[in-house]
Design an enzyme around this catalytic site. Structure first.
Site, PDB file in Angstrom:
ATOM      1  N   GLY A 131     -48.869   9.576  42.152  1.00  0.00           N
ATOM      2  CA  GLY A 131     -47.932   9.083  41.144  1.00  0.00           C
ATOM      3  C   GLY A 131     -46.717   8.451  41.806  1.00  0.00           C
ATOM      4  N   VAL A 150     -39.166   2.004  57.740  1.00  0.00           N
ATOM      5  CA  VAL A 150     -39.409   0.769  58.500  1.00  0.00           C
ATOM      6  C   VAL A 150     -38.282   0.538  59.511  1.00  0.00           C
ATOM      7  CG1 VAL A 150     -39.442  -1.767  58.280  1.00  0.00           C
ATOM      8  CG2 VAL A 150     -40.846  -0.343  56.744  1.00  0.00           C
ATOM      9  N   ARG A 185     -54.967   5.954  43.373  1.00  0.00           N
ATOM     10  CA  ARG A 185     -55.701   7.194  43.586  1.00  0.00           C
ATOM     11  C   ARG A 185     -57.052   6.783  44.166  1.00  0.00           C
ATOM     12  NH1 ARG A 185     -52.199   9.095  39.153  1.00  0.00           N
ATOM     13  NH2 ARG A 185     -51.070  10.782  40.153  1.00  0.00           N
ATOM     14  N   GLY A 204     -47.070  13.114  46.631  1.00  0.00           N
ATOM     15  CA  GLY A 204     -47.035  14.468  46.094  1.00  0.00           C
ATOM     16  C   GLY A 204     -48.081  15.367  46.725  1.00  0.00           C
ATOM     17  N   ASP A 205     -48.364  16.436  46.022  1.00  0.00           N
ATOM     18  CA  ASP A 205     -49.246  17.485  46.509  1.00  0.00           C
ATOM     19  C   ASP A 205     -50.630  16.944  46.926  1.00  0.00           C
ATOM     20  OD1 ASP A 205     -49.725  20.577  46.352  1.00  0.00           O
ATOM     21  OD2 ASP A 205     -51.420  19.653  45.312  1.00  0.00           O
ATOM     22  N   THR A 259     -42.279  13.039  44.192  1.00  0.00           N
ATOM     23  CA  THR A 259     -42.948  13.207  42.904  1.00  0.00           C
ATOM     24  C   THR A 259     -41.901  13.611  41.871  1.00  0.00           C
ATOM     25  OG1 THR A 259     -44.355  14.694  41.608  1.00  0.00           O
ATOM     26  CG2 THR A 259     -43.672  15.495  43.735  1.00  0.00           C
ATOM     27  N   ASP A 315     -42.296  15.333  39.395  1.00  0.00           N
ATOM     28  CA  ASP A 315     -42.534  16.692  38.874  1.00  0.00           C
ATOM     29  C   ASP A 315     -41.788  17.780  39.653  1.00  0.00           C
ATOM     30  OD1 ASP A 315     -44.145  15.718  36.921  1.00  0.00           O
ATOM     31  OD2 ASP A 315     -46.026  16.175  37.943  1.00  0.00           O
ATOM     32  N   ASP A 349     -42.819  19.545  42.077  1.00  0.00           N
ATOM     33  CA  ASP A 349     -43.694  20.718  42.169  1.00  0.00           C
ATOM     34  C   ASP A 349     -44.168  20.991  43.597  1.00  0.00           C
ATOM     35  OD1 ASP A 349     -45.275  18.497  42.370  1.00  0.00           O
ATOM     36  OD2 ASP A 349     -46.772  19.136  40.907  1.00  0.00           O
ATOM     37  N   GLY A 354     -44.707  16.693  33.188  1.00  0.00           N
ATOM     38  CA  GLY A 354     -44.841  17.966  33.891  1.00  0.00           C
ATOM     39  C   GLY A 354     -46.117  18.662  33.441  1.00  0.00           C
ATOM     40  N   ARG A 355     -47.242  18.264  34.053  1.00  0.00           N
ATOM     41  CA  ARG A 355     -48.525  18.822  33.624  1.00  0.00           C
ATOM     42  C   ARG A 355     -48.669  20.278  34.044  1.00  0.00           C
ATOM     43  NH1 ARG A 355     -52.785  14.336  35.038  1.00  0.00           N
ATOM     44  NH2 ARG A 355     -50.831  13.468  35.721  1.00  0.00           N
ATOM     45  N   GLY A 387     -28.401  20.379  26.476  1.00  0.00           N
ATOM     46  CA  GLY A 387     -28.063  21.355  25.453  1.00  0.00           C
ATOM     47  C   GLY A 387     -29.176  21.545  24.436  1.00  0.00           C
ATOM     48  N   ILE A 415     -41.380   5.869  30.650  1.00  0.00           N
ATOM     49  CA  ILE A 415     -39.990   5.454  30.936  1.00  0.00           C
ATOM     50  C   ILE A 415     -39.300   6.483  31.838  1.00  0.00           C
ATOM     51  CG2 ILE A 415     -39.651   4.066  28.849  1.00  0.00           C
ATOM     52  CD1 ILE A 415     -37.888   6.326  27.799  1.00  0.00           C
TER      53      ILE A 415
HETATM   54  P1  ADP Z   1     -49.999  13.159  44.080  1.00  0.00           P
HETATM   55  O1  ADP Z   1     -49.880  12.884  45.534  1.00  0.00           O
HETATM   56  O2  ADP Z   1     -48.923  12.494  43.281  1.00  0.00           O
HETATM   57  O3  ADP Z   1     -50.155  14.641  43.798  1.00  0.00           O
HETATM   58  P2  ADP Z   1     -52.874  12.792  43.548  1.00  0.00           P
HETATM   59  O4  ADP Z   1     -53.107  14.243  43.303  1.00  0.00           O
HETATM   60  O5  ADP Z   1     -53.517  11.824  42.641  1.00  0.00           O
HETATM   61  O6  ADP Z   1     -51.317  12.426  43.558  1.00  0.00           O
HETATM   62  O7  ADP Z   1     -53.362  12.485  45.030  1.00  0.00           O
HETATM   63  C1  ADP Z   1     -53.340  11.187  45.569  1.00  0.00           C
HETATM   64  C2  ADP Z   1     -54.585  10.911  46.389  1.00  0.00           C
HETATM   65  O8  ADP Z   1     -54.637  11.830  47.493  1.00  0.00           O
HETATM   66  C3  ADP Z   1     -55.917  11.120  45.664  1.00  0.00           C
HETATM   67  O9  ADP Z   1     -56.332  10.003  44.922  1.00  0.00           O
HETATM   68  C4  ADP Z   1     -56.877  11.382  46.813  1.00  0.00           C
HETATM   69  O10 ADP Z   1     -57.324  10.181  47.395  1.00  0.00           O
HETATM   70  C5  ADP Z   1     -56.002  12.124  47.823  1.00  0.00           C
HETATM   71  N1  ADP Z   1     -56.259  13.580  47.727  1.00  0.00           N
HETATM   72  C6  ADP Z   1     -55.864  14.413  46.748  1.00  0.00           C
HETATM   73  N2  ADP Z   1     -56.300  15.679  46.955  1.00  0.00           N
HETATM   74  C7  ADP Z   1     -57.009  15.640  48.109  1.00  0.00           C
HETATM   75  C8  ADP Z   1     -57.736  16.621  48.878  1.00  0.00           C
HETATM   76  N3  ADP Z   1     -57.806  17.906  48.488  1.00  0.00           N
HETATM   77  N4  ADP Z   1     -58.332  16.206  50.008  1.00  0.00           N
HETATM   78  C9  ADP Z   1     -58.274  14.920  50.406  1.00  0.00           C
HETATM   79  N5  ADP Z   1     -57.605  13.959  49.729  1.00  0.00           N
HETATM   80  C10 ADP Z   1     -56.982  14.298  48.606  1.00  0.00           C
END
Ligand code: ADP
Length: 330
Positions: free
Chosen positions: A11, A24, A72, A102-103, A125, A127, A129, A170-171, A185, A260
């Site tokens: 994201g 850079v 993705r 993100g994660d 991210t 979120d 998280d 925020g899923r 508030g 937004i």
């Molecule tokens: P975010 O980084 O915002 O959490 P995503 O969860 O969509 O977004 O992850 C982004 C990309 O990272 C995914 O499309 C995938 O290519 C890669 N990715 C996510 N999880 C894994 C994983 N467990 N192992 C390898 N690549 C991953």
């Protein structure tokens, strides 16, 4: 010259561009050659790479989104896809990779590290998280966007006796809902981390009239499971709004803020966080380090092993939740 690849993944988050700009220019400062990788892991697999110069990142610090694009990639989740990615880096003689995301992006980075690529992650991210950092890049802007929107809803709300539900992103995480709810508030904040009782919410709204309140604002995180048989196909704010209308007889209005929240110029906080983390990440790459993510903890930049960071769970500060409850029920 050693080459460092830079990508944004998952994201998008406001402040990613500030991080790219710093990465850079810091690379150039240390005598490294920065390479852009477009569209995250998808672009890496498909060879969307180009060398970057300082002027390529001119005029982007104030822009939301990411000039490197994001994507993705299902293919990257397979061993064959990752082998292609590693091969592409080798062919371009890139031995280190800065991953801004993100994660999920960090999990992808860790898998590359295990294949022998030197990776460094910085958390971006909305979120918020990701563990091992107080805040991730983009969260502050997103929460300010929500605050602006709720301020406007409040103006119209004050003219009518209704219940206003505002659904925010925020899923799996209530960070945006909790921070914006307290800052705006809100009368009620519903987040995935705290179980709640909709009848108690109706009761609170009924009592609010006795406290002299003419309208109520409820901030709902999108990841909240509204009703017991919720199959996730309808926004929780819609379900909760209907429940309040049917059970308590209040007129409701629903706003689902959607994308937004992600847009707009990044705030000062996000620009500074992005610049600081990106600088230190590239500095560590220059020193030959890898397999880490950088976070800001108590205002200090700290490097954590990526594997360790991914195993930690981000904790929400529930003091904010308790404080909001006190302020809205008195
Ligand atoms: P975010 O980084 O915002 O959490 P995503 O969860 O969509 O977004 O992850 C982004 C990309 O990272 C995914 O499309 C995938 O290519 C890669 N990715 C996510 N999880 C894994 C994983 N467990 N192992 C390898 N690549 C991953």
């Amino acid at each position: 010259m050693r080459r460092v690849g830079i990508l944004t993944s998952g994201g998008d988050a406001p402040g990613m561009n500030a991080a790219i700009r710093t990465a850079v220019r810091t690379a150039l400062h240390f005598g490294l050659e920065p390479w852009a990788i477009y569209r995250g892991y998808h672009g890496l697999i498909h060879g969307e790479l180009a060398a970057m110069g300082s002027r390529d990142v001119s005029g982007i610090i104030q822009r939301g989104g990411t000039i490197l694009k994001s994507a993705r990639s299902e293919e990257f989740m397979t061993p064959e896809g990752r082998a292609k990615a590693v091969d592409m880096l080798r062919r371009h003689e890139i031995d280190s990779l800065l991953v801004i995301g993100g994660d999920g992006s960090f999990r992808g980075a860790l898998s590359l590290q295990q294949e022998g690529v030197n990776v460094m992650g910085i958390p971006a991210t909305i979120d918020n998280d990701i563990a091992c950092t107080d805040y991730s890049i983009g969260f502050d802007t997103a929460v300010n966007n929500v605050m602006d929107a709720v301020n406007k809803i409040r103006d119209t709300a004050s003219s009518h006796d209704r219940v206003y539900l505002v659904e925010v992103m925020g899923r799996h995480s209530g960070y945006i809902a909790l921070y914006s709810g307290l800052a705006c508030g809100a009368d009620v904040i519903l987040i995935p981390e705290v179980p709640y009782d909709l009848d108690a919410v109706c009761e609170q709204i009924s009592q609010a009239a006795e406290l002299g309140k003419t309208f109520n604002i409820i901030v709902v995180a999108e990841g909240v499971h509204a009703i017991g048989d919720d199959d996730g196909s309808e926004n929780p704010a819609m379900q909760i709004g209907r429940y309040i209308e049917e059970q308590a007889g209040f007129e409701t209005r629903i706003t689902i803020l959607g994308h937004i929240q992600r847009g707009g110029a990044p705030t000062v906080r996000d620009r500074l966080l992005a610049s600081r983390l990106a600088y230190h990440a590239v500095e560590l790459i220059f020193q030959g380090k890898g397999g880490k993510m950088l976070g800001e903890v108590d205002q200090k930049v700290v490097a954590f092993d990526l594997e360790y960071a991914l195993a930690q769970e981000k904790q929400l500060n529930l003091d904010y939740y308790r404080l909001s409850n006190i302020l809205s029920t008195i």
